[in-house]
Design a protein around this motif. Sequence first.
Motif, PDB file in Angstrom:
ATOM      1  N   SER A 248      -2.878   4.862  -2.856  1.00 15.57           N
ATOM      2  CA  SER A 248      -3.857   5.899  -2.502  1.00 15.57           C
ATOM      3  C   SER A 248      -3.439   7.262  -2.233  1.00 15.57           C
ATOM      4  N   CYS A 249      -3.561   7.897  -3.011  1.00 17.38           N
ATOM      5  CA  CYS A 249      -4.066   9.722  -2.999  1.00 17.38           C
ATOM      6  C   CYS A 249      -4.578  10.587  -2.513  1.00 17.38           C
ATOM      7  N   TYR A 250      -3.640  11.156  -1.489  1.00 22.63           N
ATOM      8  CA  TYR A 250      -5.309  12.162  -0.641  1.00 22.63           C
ATOM      9  C   TYR A 250      -5.090  13.129  -1.563  1.00 22.63           C
ATOM     10  N   PRO A 251      -6.132  13.641  -1.616  1.00 19.94           N
ATOM     11  CA  PRO A 251      -6.007  15.832  -2.160  1.00 19.94           C
ATOM     12  C   PRO A 251      -6.245  16.143  -1.057  1.00 19.94           C
ATOM     13  N   LYS A 252      -5.841  17.638  -1.186  1.00 19.87           N
ATOM     14  CA  LYS A 252      -5.825  18.131  -0.072  1.00 19.87           C
ATOM     15  C   LYS A 252      -5.015  18.040   0.863  1.00 19.87           C
ATOM     16  N   ALA A 253      -3.984  17.274   0.825  1.00 14.35           N
ATOM     17  CA  ALA A 253      -2.991  16.518   1.896  1.00 14.35           C
ATOM     18  C   ALA A 253      -1.390  17.369   1.088  1.00 14.35           C
ATOM     19  N   VAL A 254      -1.173  16.860   2.593  1.00 14.01           N
ATOM     20  CA  VAL A 254       0.515  17.703   2.456  1.00 14.01           C
ATOM     21  C   VAL A 254       1.489  15.903   3.393  1.00 14.01           C
ATOM     22  N   HIS A 255       2.600  16.604   3.009  1.00 13.78           N
ATOM     23  CA  HIS A 255       3.623  15.475   3.778  1.00 13.78           C
ATOM     24  C   HIS A 255       3.672  15.223   4.719  1.00 13.78           C
ATOM     25  N   SER A 256       3.601  14.418   5.751  1.00 11.00           N
ATOM     26  CA  SER A 256       3.132  13.887   6.607  1.00 11.00           C
ATOM     27  C   SER A 256       1.667  14.205   7.140  1.00 11.00           C
ATOM     28  N   PHE A 257       0.907  14.103   6.838  1.00  7.44           N
ATOM     29  CA  PHE A 257      -0.276  14.987   6.950  1.00  7.44           C
ATOM     30  C   PHE A 257      -0.891  13.579   7.769  1.00  7.44           C
ATOM     31  N   LEU A 258      -0.635  12.250   8.069  1.00  8.37           N
ATOM     32  CA  LEU A 258      -0.343  12.004   9.269  1.00  8.37           C
ATOM     33  C   LEU A 258      -0.924  11.712  10.773  1.00  8.37           C
ATOM     34  N   SER A 259       0.470  12.465  10.549  1.00 13.89           N
ATOM     35  CA  SER A 259       1.059  12.588  12.116  1.00 13.89           C
ATOM     36  C   SER A 259       0.075  13.942  12.518  1.00 13.89           C
TER      37      SER A 259
ATOM     38  N   GLY B 105       6.291   8.444  -4.684  1.00 11.57           N
ATOM     39  CA  GLY B 105       5.116   7.355  -4.574  1.00 11.57           C
ATOM     40  C   GLY B 105       4.669   6.683  -5.803  1.00 11.57           C
ATOM     41  N   ARG B 106       4.118   7.693  -6.714  1.00 14.29           N
ATOM     42  CA  ARG B 106       3.195   7.022  -7.879  1.00 14.29           C
ATOM     43  C   ARG B 106       3.813   5.735  -8.905  1.00 14.29           C
ATOM     44  N   ARG B 107       5.690   6.702  -8.685  1.00 15.58           N
ATOM     45  CA  ARG B 107       6.297   5.949  -9.497  1.00 15.58           C
ATOM     46  C   ARG B 107       6.596   4.091  -8.932  1.00 15.58           C
ATOM     47  N   TYR B 108       6.683   4.977  -7.702  1.00 16.29           N
ATOM     48  CA  TYR B 108       7.623   3.110  -7.051  1.00 16.29           C
ATOM     49  C   TYR B 108       6.218   2.201  -7.233  1.00 16.29           C
ATOM     50  N   ALA B 109       5.099   2.860  -7.059  1.00 15.02           N
ATOM     51  CA  ALA B 109       3.856   1.953  -7.031  1.00 15.02           C
ATOM     52  C   ALA B 109       3.370   1.604  -8.788  1.00 15.02           C
ATOM     53  N   GLN B 110       3.720   2.073  -9.471  1.00 14.41           N
ATOM     54  CA  GLN B 110       4.092   1.414 -10.964  1.00 14.41           C
ATOM     55  C   GLN B 110       4.836   0.551 -11.007  1.00 14.41           C
ATOM     56  N   ARG B 111       6.138   0.680 -10.236  1.00 17.27           N
ATOM     57  CA  ARG B 111       7.069  -0.495 -10.993  1.00 17.27           C
ATOM     58  C   ARG B 111       6.850  -1.405 -10.371  1.00 17.27           C
TER      59      ARG B 111
ATOM     60  N   LEU C 230       0.764  -0.795  -0.285  1.00 18.39           N
ATOM     61  CA  LEU C 230       0.045  -0.336   0.167  1.00 18.39           C
ATOM     62  C   LEU C 230       0.834   0.819  -0.075  1.00 18.39           C
ATOM     63  N   VAL C 231       0.900   1.672  -0.779  1.00 20.65           N
ATOM     64  CA  VAL C 231       1.643   3.172  -1.231  1.00 20.65           C
ATOM     65  C   VAL C 231       0.881   4.324  -1.086  1.00 20.65           C
ATOM     66  N   VAL C 232       0.656   5.322   0.026  1.00 21.18           N
ATOM     67  CA  VAL C 232      -0.057   6.916   0.581  1.00 21.18           C
ATOM     68  C   VAL C 232       0.836   7.738  -0.214  1.00 21.18           C
ATOM     69  N   THR C 233       0.145   8.576  -0.858  1.00 21.78           N
ATOM     70  CA  THR C 233       0.685   9.851  -0.923  1.00 21.78           C
ATOM     71  C   THR C 233      -0.305  11.090  -0.452  1.00 21.78           C
ATOM     72  N   ALA C 234       0.075  12.134  -0.699  1.00 20.70           N
ATOM     73  CA  ALA C 234      -0.440  13.411  -0.334  1.00 20.70           C
ATOM     74  C   ALA C 234      -0.014  13.799  -1.870  1.00 20.70           C
ATOM     75  N   ALA C 235      -1.273  14.666  -2.610  1.00 22.69           N
ATOM     76  CA  ALA C 235      -1.506  15.579  -3.805  1.00 22.69           C
ATOM     77  C   ALA C 235      -0.961  16.686  -3.468  1.00 22.69           C
ATOM     78  N   LEU C 236      -0.735  17.457  -2.088  1.00 22.60           N
ATOM     79  CA  LEU C 236       0.016  18.472  -2.537  1.00 22.60           C
ATOM     80  C   LEU C 236       1.841  18.628  -1.695  1.00 22.60           C
ATOM     81  N   ASP C 237       2.060  17.150  -1.360  1.00 20.57           N
ATOM     82  CA  ASP C 237       3.561  17.120  -1.393  1.00 20.57           C
ATOM     83  C   ASP C 237       5.195  16.722  -2.351  1.00 20.57           C
ATOM     84  N   PRO C 238       5.583  17.131  -2.069  1.00 18.65           N
ATOM     85  CA  PRO C 238       6.513  16.974  -2.885  1.00 18.65           C
ATOM     86  C   PRO C 238       7.371  15.711  -4.080  1.00 18.65           C
TER      87      PRO C 238
END
Length: 137
Positions: free
Chosen positions: A95-106, A78-84, A65-73
């Motif tokens: 899973s990409c979460y819109p309106k989320a930044v890096h470390s949003f889970l915390s 993450g997207r490319r790694y999931a594709q590979r 499971l690769v979780v990314t944030a749409a507003l994260d550099p």
Amino acid sequence: MLNSPCTDWTETMADYPSFTANADNPTLSPSRMRACRTLSVPSTLDPRTVSPVKFDDLTGLPPALVVTAALDPLDDHGRRYAQRLREHGTDTRLSCYPKAVHSFLSTPRLVPAAQPARREILAFLHRHLHPAATAQP
């Protein structure tokens, strides 16, 4: 499970569109990422050895499971790694979460996407670490 992963520590780490598009991210700036690279990857180490997106062979890996944030550099890392991973036969969910930044889970009280992301992660871990408990009769 990978959360906002940096999967490319090579000299191309900044060559992903999200790195530039999200350069004003308040939680992870490109300059901070470059500093992390300098501190984390000694000059004596080939950065490809710690950059899974650059590995030649990704076969035989467990479900991911690769979780990314749409507003994260690092979103495109993450997207490319999931594709590979998919290209090499790994059962992978991105899973990409819109309106989320890096470390949003915390920051679940500040970023609304954190709660559903946490639930998704827990469900994934439960399903793969305790498969008998989630099996349907």
